[in-house]
Every structure is written in structure tokens, then in C-alpha cells.
Design a protein around this motif. Structure first.
Motif, PDB file in Angstrom:
ATOM      1  N   ILE A   1     -26.730  18.450 -18.285  1.00  0.00           N
ATOM      2  CA  ILE A   1     -25.603  17.650 -18.795  1.00  0.00           C
ATOM      3  C   ILE A   1     -24.464  18.563 -19.221  1.00  0.00           C
ATOM      4  CG2 ILE A   1     -24.868  16.158 -20.689  1.00  0.00           C
ATOM      5  CD1 ILE A   1     -27.658  14.860 -20.556  1.00  0.00           C
ATOM      6  N   GLU A   2     -24.802  19.655 -19.912  1.00  0.00           N
ATOM      7  CA  GLU A   2     -23.780  20.607 -20.364  1.00  0.00           C
ATOM      8  C   GLU A   2     -23.051  21.253 -19.188  1.00  0.00           C
ATOM      9  OE1 GLU A   2     -24.636  22.680 -24.570  1.00  0.00           O
ATOM     10  OE2 GLU A   2     -26.083  23.221 -23.013  1.00  0.00           O
ATOM     11  N   ASN A   3     -23.810  21.616 -18.167  1.00  0.00           N
ATOM     12  CA  ASN A   3     -23.232  22.372 -17.055  1.00  0.00           C
ATOM     13  C   ASN A   3     -22.611  21.483 -15.977  1.00  0.00           C
ATOM     14  OD1 ASN A   3     -24.017  24.855 -18.175  1.00  0.00           O
ATOM     15  ND2 ASN A   3     -26.061  24.692 -17.271  1.00  0.00           N
ATOM     16  N   HIS A   4     -23.347  20.479 -15.550  1.00  0.00           N
ATOM     17  CA  HIS A   4     -22.893  19.668 -14.422  1.00  0.00           C
ATOM     18  C   HIS A   4     -22.297  18.327 -14.858  1.00  0.00           C
ATOM     19  CE1 HIS A   4     -25.103  22.732 -12.366  1.00  0.00           C
ATOM     20  NE2 HIS A   4     -26.265  22.305 -12.824  1.00  0.00           N
ATOM     21  N   GLY A   5     -22.895  17.703 -15.875  1.00  0.00           N
ATOM     22  CA  GLY A   5     -22.374  16.438 -16.363  1.00  0.00           C
ATOM     23  C   GLY A   5     -20.986  16.587 -16.959  1.00  0.00           C
ATOM     24  N   LYS A   6     -20.788  17.637 -17.717  1.00  0.00           N
ATOM     25  CA  LYS A   6     -19.480  17.885 -18.336  1.00  0.00           C
ATOM     26  C   LYS A   6     -18.410  18.073 -17.252  1.00  0.00           C
ATOM     27  CE  LYS A   6     -17.140  20.773 -21.769  1.00  0.00           C
ATOM     28  NZ  LYS A   6     -15.924  20.983 -20.960  1.00  0.00           N
ATOM     29  N   TYR A   7     -18.756  18.785 -16.208  1.00  0.00           N
ATOM     30  CA  TYR A   7     -17.806  19.012 -15.113  1.00  0.00           C
ATOM     31  C   TYR A   7     -17.418  17.686 -14.469  1.00  0.00           C
ATOM     32  CZ  TYR A   7     -15.952  20.592 -10.629  1.00  0.00           C
ATOM     33  OH  TYR A   7     -15.151  20.786  -9.534  1.00  0.00           O
ATOM     34  N   PHE A   8     -18.406  16.795 -14.274  1.00  0.00           N
ATOM     35  CA  PHE A   8     -18.135  15.487 -13.681  1.00  0.00           C
ATOM     36  C   PHE A   8     -17.180  14.685 -14.563  1.00  0.00           C
ATOM     37  CE2 PHE A   8     -19.221  10.925 -13.655  1.00  0.00           C
ATOM     38  CZ  PHE A   8     -18.874  10.606 -12.348  1.00  0.00           C
ATOM     39  N   PHE A   9     -17.486  14.590 -15.841  1.00  0.00           N
ATOM     40  CA  PHE A   9     -16.641  13.800 -16.741  1.00  0.00           C
ATOM     41  C   PHE A   9     -15.266  14.428 -16.944  1.00  0.00           C
ATOM     42  CE2 PHE A   9     -20.785  12.060 -18.450  1.00  0.00           C
ATOM     43  CZ  PHE A   9     -20.562  10.759 -18.019  1.00  0.00           C
ATOM     44  N   ASP A  10     -15.190  15.757 -16.907  1.00  0.00           N
ATOM     45  CA  ASP A  10     -13.897  16.429 -17.073  1.00  0.00           C
ATOM     46  C   ASP A  10     -12.938  16.120 -15.926  1.00  0.00           C
ATOM     47  OD1 ASP A  10     -14.585  17.541 -19.472  1.00  0.00           O
ATOM     48  OD2 ASP A  10     -14.935  19.562 -18.702  1.00  0.00           O
ATOM     49  N   SER A  11     -13.480  15.654 -14.795  1.00  0.00           N
ATOM     50  CA  SER A  11     -12.638  15.298 -13.651  1.00  0.00           C
ATOM     51  C   SER A  11     -11.719  14.123 -13.968  1.00  0.00           C
ATOM     52  CB  SER A  11     -13.513  14.951 -12.439  1.00  0.00           C
ATOM     53  OG  SER A  11     -14.312  16.048 -12.054  1.00  0.00           O
ATOM     54  N   PHE A  12     -12.037  13.395 -15.052  1.00  0.00           N
ATOM     55  CA  PHE A  12     -11.225  12.250 -15.453  1.00  0.00           C
ATOM     56  C   PHE A  12     -10.179  12.604 -16.519  1.00  0.00           C
ATOM     57  CE2 PHE A  12     -15.131  10.491 -13.783  1.00  0.00           C
ATOM     58  CZ  PHE A  12     -14.730   9.358 -13.101  1.00  0.00           C
ATOM     59  N   ASN A  13     -10.085  13.868 -16.881  1.00  0.00           N
ATOM     60  CA  ASN A  13      -9.237  14.253 -18.008  1.00  0.00           C
ATOM     61  C   ASN A  13      -7.765  13.903 -17.828  1.00  0.00           C
ATOM     62  OD1 ASN A  13     -11.354  15.168 -19.518  1.00  0.00           O
ATOM     63  ND2 ASN A  13     -11.023  17.346 -19.100  1.00  0.00           N
ATOM     64  N   ASN A  14      -7.271  13.938 -16.596  1.00  0.00           N
ATOM     65  CA  ASN A  14      -5.857  13.604 -16.374  1.00  0.00           C
ATOM     66  C   ASN A  14      -5.695  12.179 -15.851  1.00  0.00           C
ATOM     67  OD1 ASN A  14      -6.996  14.277 -13.912  1.00  0.00           O
ATOM     68  ND2 ASN A  14      -5.106  15.115 -13.074  1.00  0.00           N
ATOM     69  N   PHE A  15      -6.635  11.322 -16.222  1.00  0.00           N
ATOM     70  CA  PHE A  15      -6.579   9.909 -15.850  1.00  0.00           C
ATOM     71  C   PHE A  15      -5.256   9.291 -16.315  1.00  0.00           C
ATOM     72  CE2 PHE A  15      -7.324   5.441 -16.954  1.00  0.00           C
ATOM     73  CZ  PHE A  15      -7.815   4.968 -15.756  1.00  0.00           C
TER      74      PHE A  15
END
Length: 222
Positions: free
Chosen positions: A118-132
Motif C-alpha cells: 500500500i505504501e509503495n504501490h497504492g500510494k502511487y496509484f492514488f497520487d495519480s489523482f492529485n491534479n484532479f
């Protein structure tokens, strides 16, 4: 049932404080975060009934508030737009079962391994929405007429109607009503088309559900 309770208790014991330190709310089986306007991130950790395994799903829900939004149903199924699984090595479209054993040390290590994923891969997935909503503004109604539209050109989106409605909501929030209406009409058209070859019994309860969903897809009166 006791296995589920025991599993959730163990997940909370190991991970609840870690989630909390990262500003996630909730308890097993569902943790959630609302740190991006109009979106809710969710991580579900669910034990498989009568099997020594569990799943971990990452999902994103629409959280726009319009007059025709589903009231008091913040994380309703119809608001779930994206759903993926997580493995020790990546986020994936494919379903993945995390194994368990009748061994406390093994299971403890497995849940720790999940947290690292979750820390390594999940965070990267969710961070893809940061500039939503920027990543979604390039999508046009015609893209959905040419086939399935993926998330970030990488992840399969099974419920394309919800995806279209999500884009309707995005454009409404930007006062781009013409584009929003195009997505709304396309979503309703696709919904009816999906039902054409399904043998569905329309009783009073199911009819009410369908009517509520159609209203959700329509342009709100604002």
C-alpha cells in the motif's frame, strides 16, 4: 462469521494506527480518505469466506453533490468509478488473493507485507489523482463510442456508464454544461443498451432502483 471478525480485528490491530497516521479514516474492512475535492479514496481489505485468503481493493468514489445525487449514500456502488487490486509488486486490474495460513506469525507477516505494498504501490496509484480533474478533461464522449475507455490509459474500468456520469459531474462543476449534457445522454443511452439482452424481472422494487439510477444519470436541475 467468527473468522471474518477475527481477521478484521487483526487487521485493525496491525494497520489501523498506520492508516490513521496517513490521515485515513475507518476500520477494517474499509478505510477511506477524502483529501481531494469531490473524490473519496478507499482501501478495502476483505477476508474470503471459508478460505485462507483475503483481497485488497483500491477504489475511488465520486463525491460531487448535486440535486440528483444519491442522498445519504456517500460510498454507494453507483458512485464507485474505479476499482483495482493490489499485489505485493503492483496495482493491477486482475483479482489477487493474499494467502493466509493457520499460523499467526505467517499471517502477521502477510499483513505487514500488504502495508508495504500500500505504501509503495497504492500510494502511487492514488497520487495519480492529485491534479484532479485535469487528467479527465481530455476525455470526450466520442472516446466511449469507440470502445472501453481505461483509467490513465492503463487500468480497465468495468462500469463505463458510471465513468460517463462521473465525467458529466466533472464538467458540471466547471460550468461546461454542453459537454456535461453529452456525457449524460451517452450514459443513459448506454445504460438502456446494456439492458436490452438481459432477462430482468421488473417488479416494483427493481423499477424504483432503475428510476433512481436514471435520475442520477440525468442532468440535475440547478
Amino acid at each position: 462469521m467468527n473468522d471474518l471478525v477475527q481477521f478484521n480485528t487483526e487487521v485493525n490491530k496491525q494497520l489501523k494506527d498506520k492508516f490513521k497516521s496517513e490521515k485515513w479514516s475507518g476500520v477494517s474492512p474499509k478505510f477511506y480518505k477524502n483529501d481531494i475535492l469531490n473524490l473519496i479514496k478507499s482501501i478495502e481489505i476483505r477476508k474470503v469466506i471459508k478460505k485462507d485468503s483475503f483481497y485488497c481493493f483500491l477504489s475511488v468514489y465520486s463525491n460531487f453533490n448535486y440535486p440528483n445525487s444519491l442522498k445519504f449514500k456517500t460510498m454507494h456502488t453507483n458512485k464507485q468509478i474505479f476499482l483495482v487490486s493490489i499485489t505485493p509488486k503492483k496495482v493491477t486490474n486482475s483479482s489477487y488473493e493474499w494467502s493466509l495460513k493457520n499460523n499467526k506469525e505467517y499471517n502477521t507477516n502477510k499483513i505487514d507485507q500488504l502495508w508495504k505494498a500500500i505504501e509503495n504501490h497504492g500510494k502511487y496509484f492514488f497520487d495519480s489523482f492529485n491534479n484532479f480533474p485535469e487528467p479527465f478533461l481530455k476525455l470526450k464522449p466520442e472516446h466511449f463510442k469507440n470502445g472501453m475507455v481505461e483509467l490513465f490509459d492503463k487500468y480497465e474500468v468495468l462500469h463505463q456508464v458510471n465513468y460517463m456520469n462521473f465525467l458529466k459531474e466533472i464538467h458540471l462543476s466547471l460550468n461546461q454544461n454542453k459537454t456535461a449534457a453529452e456525457f449524460s445522454n451517452l450514459a443513459i443511452e448506454r445504460f438502456h443498451k446494456n439492458l436490452e439482452h438481459k432477462n430482468i424481472s421488473y417488479n416494483k422494487a427493481s423499477k424504483k432502483v432503475f428510476e433512481e439510477y436514471i435520475k442520477f444519470l440525468e442532468m440535475p436541475k440547478i
